[in-house]
Design an enzyme around this catalytic site. Structure first.
Site, PDB file in Angstrom:
ATOM      1  N   ASP A   1       8.301   5.714  13.769  1.00  0.00           N
ATOM      2  CA  ASP A   1       8.429   4.759  14.782  1.00  0.00           C
ATOM      3  C   ASP A   1       9.749   4.278  15.116  1.00  0.00           C
ATOM      4  O   ASP A   1      10.629   5.151  14.613  1.00  0.00           O
ATOM      5  CB  ASP A   1       7.359   3.484  14.521  1.00  0.00           C
ATOM      6  CG  ASP A   1       7.969   2.519  13.393  1.00  0.00           C
ATOM      7  OD1 ASP A   1       9.033   3.013  12.927  1.00  0.00           O
ATOM      8  OD2 ASP A   1       7.185   1.500  13.382  1.00  0.00           O
TER       9      ASP A   1
ATOM     10  N   CYS B   1       8.720   4.328   8.803  1.00  0.00           N
ATOM     11  CA  CYS B   1       8.777   3.280   9.488  1.00  0.00           C
ATOM     12  C   CYS B   1       9.875   2.282   8.897  1.00  0.00           C
ATOM     13  O   CYS B   1      10.447   2.554   8.129  1.00  0.00           O
ATOM     14  CB  CYS B   1       7.502   2.567   9.972  1.00  0.00           C
ATOM     15  SG  CYS B   1       6.477   2.018   8.413  1.00  0.00           S
TER      16      CYS B   1
ATOM     17  N   THR C   1       9.183  -0.304   6.986  1.00  0.00           N
ATOM     18  CA  THR C   1       9.125  -0.336   5.648  1.00  0.00           C
ATOM     19  C   THR C   1       8.400   0.775   4.914  1.00  0.00           C
ATOM     20  O   THR C   1       8.260   0.915   3.721  1.00  0.00           O
ATOM     21  CB  THR C   1       8.003  -1.536   5.281  1.00  0.00           C
ATOM     22  OG1 THR C   1       6.778  -1.464   6.066  1.00  0.00           O
ATOM     23  CG2 THR C   1       8.769  -2.922   5.707  1.00  0.00           C
TER      24      THR C   1
ATOM     25  N   HIS D   1       0.792  13.652 -10.241  1.00  0.00           N
ATOM     26  CA  HIS D   1      -0.640  13.113 -10.363  1.00  0.00           C
ATOM     27  C   HIS D   1      -1.633  13.056  -9.416  1.00  0.00           C
ATOM     28  O   HIS D   1      -2.853  13.178  -9.441  1.00  0.00           O
ATOM     29  CB  HIS D   1      -0.399  11.688 -11.058  1.00  0.00           C
ATOM     30  CG  HIS D   1       0.352  11.800 -12.343  1.00  0.00           C
ATOM     31  ND1 HIS D   1       0.320  10.843 -13.286  1.00  0.00           N
ATOM     32  CD2 HIS D   1       0.965  12.943 -13.181  1.00  0.00           C
ATOM     33  CE1 HIS D   1       0.926  11.061 -14.321  1.00  0.00           C
ATOM     34  NE2 HIS D   1       1.288  12.470 -14.317  1.00  0.00           N
TER      35      HIS D   1
ATOM     36  N   HIS E   1      -6.000  15.235 -13.631  1.00  0.00           N
ATOM     37  CA  HIS E   1      -5.860  14.711 -12.213  1.00  0.00           C
ATOM     38  C   HIS E   1      -6.711  15.216 -11.132  1.00  0.00           C
ATOM     39  O   HIS E   1      -7.107  14.270 -10.149  1.00  0.00           O
ATOM     40  CB  HIS E   1      -4.232  14.940 -11.743  1.00  0.00           C
ATOM     41  CG  HIS E   1      -3.554  14.237 -13.051  1.00  0.00           C
ATOM     42  ND1 HIS E   1      -3.335  12.872 -13.252  1.00  0.00           N
ATOM     43  CD2 HIS E   1      -2.576  14.914 -13.718  1.00  0.00           C
ATOM     44  CE1 HIS E   1      -2.654  12.802 -14.292  1.00  0.00           C
ATOM     45  NE2 HIS E   1      -2.064  13.899 -14.546  1.00  0.00           N
TER      46      HIS E   1
HETATM   47  C1  RB5 Z   1       8.087  -2.644  13.113  1.00  0.00           C
HETATM   48  O1  RB5 Z   1       8.788  -3.512  13.304  1.00  0.00           O
HETATM   49  C2  RB5 Z   1       7.815  -2.430  11.725  1.00  0.00           C
HETATM   50  O2  RB5 Z   1       6.466  -3.401  11.754  1.00  0.00           O
HETATM   51  C3  RB5 Z   1       7.119  -1.070  11.346  1.00  0.00           C
HETATM   52  O3  RB5 Z   1       8.355  -0.229  11.362  1.00  0.00           O
HETATM   53  C4  RB5 Z   1       6.760  -1.193   9.987  1.00  0.00           C
HETATM   54  O4  RB5 Z   1       7.455  -1.540   9.075  1.00  0.00           O
HETATM   55  C5  RB5 Z   1       5.326  -1.411   9.843  1.00  0.00           C
HETATM   56  O5  RB5 Z   1       4.960  -1.502   8.704  1.00  0.00           O
END
Ligand code: RB5
Length: 147
Positions: A8, A65, A67, A98, A133
């Site tokens: 994203d 993304c 996080t 695993h 596994h």
């Molecule tokens: C976008 O702001 C953020 O929420 C997205 O990139 C991600 O971290 C979502 O899990």
């Protein structure tokens, strides 16, 4: 090995680093977006890529993304996908050995490019151990098919 790649807006810079790694390794890949700085919704990128991996069009998928969390949650909703959120090299190796993960998710706001590149290289080059596994993964697949 053919890789499907997506991010994203929170992951576009790290995705470019990972694309470089794939080029260095000589791996074929396709980038399914996004390619803009403007805000987008991560499921719109995670789900199509996960479906392509699950359908066998691609061997593996890598998602980025902010996080890595949203992407991994979305990808794991697709039947047949085992997507690992990884931010350390130990887990990168272990999740291939695993869990036989077919998708990797990382967060650009969590780790730097050097570590992310190492994680991608390890994850791409580590084989599944099989054995005990196999049975554990089989239980997840059975659950997916039953419910
Ligand atoms: C976008 O702001 C953020 O929420 C997205 O990139 C991600 O971290 C979502 O899990």
């Amino acid at each position: 090995m053919k890789i499907a790649l997506a991010s994203d807006h929170g992951g576009i810079h790290l995705k470019k680093e990972i694309a470089e790694v794939l080029n260095e390794l000589g791996l074929e890949y396709q980038d399914f977006g996004c390619d803009c700085e403007g805000s987008v919704d991560y499921p719109d990128y995670a789900l199509p890529v996960a479906k392509k991996v699950a359908a066998g069009e691609f061997d593996r998928g890598i998602l980025i993304c902010g996080t890595g969390i949203g992407m991994s949650i979305a990808a794991n909703k697709v039947k047949g996908i085992r997507c690992a959120l990884v931010h350390d090299t130990f887990s990168a190796k272990a999740t291939r050995e695993h869990n036989d993960t077919n998708m990797l998710s990382m967060g650009e706001r969590v780790i730097g490019p050097g570590l992310a590149r190492e994680i991608a290289k390890i994850w791409l080059s580590t084989d599944f151990e099989g054995g005990r596994h196999e049975n554990r993964i089989g239980k997840i697949s059975t659950y997916e098919s039953t419910y």
